[in-house]
Design an enzyme around this catalytic site. Structure first.
Site, PDB file in Angstrom:
ATOM      1  N   HIS A  85       0.760  -1.110  -0.145  1.00 44.50           N
ATOM      2  CA  HIS A  85       0.507  -0.057  -0.314  1.00 44.50           C
ATOM      3  C   HIS A  85       0.900   1.109  -0.054  1.00 44.50           C
ATOM      4  CE1 HIS A  85       0.734  -0.699   4.052  1.00 44.50           C
ATOM      5  NE2 HIS A  85       0.470   0.633   4.021  1.00 44.50           N
ATOM      6  N   HIS A  87       1.571   4.134   2.483  1.00 47.04           N
ATOM      7  CA  HIS A  87       1.656   4.838   2.978  1.00 47.04           C
ATOM      8  C   HIS A  87       3.541   4.783   3.130  1.00 47.04           C
ATOM      9  CE1 HIS A  87      -1.996   4.063   6.211  1.00 47.04           C
ATOM     10  NE2 HIS A  87      -2.160   5.291   5.498  1.00 47.04           N
ATOM     11  N   ASP A  89       5.056   4.474   4.975  1.00 43.99           N
ATOM     12  CA  ASP A  89       6.794   3.962   5.922  1.00 43.99           C
ATOM     13  C   ASP A  89       6.852   2.840   4.871  1.00 43.99           C
ATOM     14  OD1 ASP A  89       3.793   3.545   7.298  1.00 43.99           O
ATOM     15  OD2 ASP A  89       4.730   2.232   8.324  1.00 43.99           O
ATOM     16  N   HIS A  90       6.117   2.162   4.045  1.00 43.05           N
ATOM     17  CA  HIS A  90       6.368   1.351   2.937  1.00 43.05           C
ATOM     18  C   HIS A  90       6.765   1.624   1.825  1.00 43.05           C
ATOM     19  CE1 HIS A  90       4.106  -0.958   5.821  1.00 43.05           C
ATOM     20  NE2 HIS A  90       4.203  -0.602   6.365  1.00 43.05           N
TER      21      HIS A  90
HETATM   22 ZN   LIG Z   1      -0.091   1.397   6.447  1.00 38.92          ZN
END
Ligand SMILES: [Zn+2]
Length: 274
Positions: A85, A87, A89-90
């Site tokens: 996904h 976000h 942090d990914h």
């Molecule tokens: Zn997330």
């Protein structure tokens, strides 16, 4: 969102080999929301020279280079980058990672892709003999995906299921009805599809996939009942519901809890329960 630990036996350490085909490289971005940091997953078929990376993580040059070095240390080069996904942090490091490795980035959200290939639910991906299956699991966010590794009886869950505690339904993009449906999809994968191991986006690997998903379903039902009761008792604003229902949760997590509460209030209204 709570200190509760899903059933099964979480591995005591994070990072390193997790299944025959999956190795975790932990990103140095720990926080209350990201737990020990983001798990970047390096996947490859035994004996293959090509690896797939899922979630390069934050834009941290040292971490991105660590992921590449980990692949190189076992004689592999990276052939493809996937995202669970969008976000940060990914996904924030994905463009730089693609630049460093010369790979395409495939994701559900077209805005996150590099190259012309997206991902669709149920699709099979084969890279260097490694077979993955894309599982649509909206709810944490609208674009959340899981990746099943059938040969390892494992599934990478991004932020849909975490290795510790429970996750946020990131309202308004994340929707509770979708999230509950996605947990049932994962439950079916465990009960009927033979998936035993959860490789989460944060926290330790879980060895009882069915138990972990059923714990999540029970937790969500429990929270939903608590929110419904709080509203009936006159706690009508999202903030009032959070301070009433999430009193057991660290206050630094209350802004995130408020997103989940807003998603729960929407769900209760849509179902005519409040
Ligand atoms: Zn997330």
């Amino acid at each position: 969102m709570t200190a509760a630990i899903p059933p099964g036996s979480p591995r005591p350490t994070i990072g390193g080999p997790a299944t025959e085909r999956a190795v975790c490289v932990l990103a140095p971005n720990p926080s209350a929301m990201t737990l020990d940091g983001t798990n970047t997953w390096l996947l490859s078929e035994p004996g293959s020279e090509i690896a797939v990376v899922v979630d390069p993580g934050p834009l941290d040059e040292g971490h991105l280079r660590d992921v590449i070095a980990t692949a190189q240390a076992s004689g592999k080069r990276i052939g493809l980058t996937l995202l669970t996904h969008g976000h940060p942090d990914h996904a924030e490091g994905a463009a730089r990672f693609a630049e460093l490795t010369g790979t395409r980035v495939r994701a559900l959200d077209p805005a996150l892709r590099l190259g012309d290939e997206g991902l669709t639910a149920g699709e099979g991906i084969t890279v260097g003999g490694l077979e993955l299956r894309v599982v649509a699991t909206p709810g944490h966010t609208a674009d959340s995906l899981c990746f099943e590794i059938p040969a390892d009886a494992a599934v990478l869950t991004g932020d849909t299921v975490l290795g510790r505690g429970t996750t946020v339904v990131a309202h308004p993009d994340g929707r509770l009805g979708d999230y509950l449906d996605s947990l049932r999809v994962l439950q079916a994968l465990a009960v009927e599809g033979g998936v035993e191991t959860i490789l989460p986006g944060h926290g330790p690997v879980l060895t009882d996939a069915r138990g972990a998903v059923e714990f999540y379903l029970a937790h969500r039902a429990n929270r939903l009942a608590q929110v419904e009761t709080a509203v009936e008792e006159g706690h009508t604003t999202p903030q009032a519901v959070v301070s009433h229902v999430y009193a057991d949760v660290d206050r630094t997590l209350w802004p995130a809890a408020e997103l989940s509460v807003r998603a729960q209030l929407d769900y209760l209204r849509e179902h005519g329960l409040i």
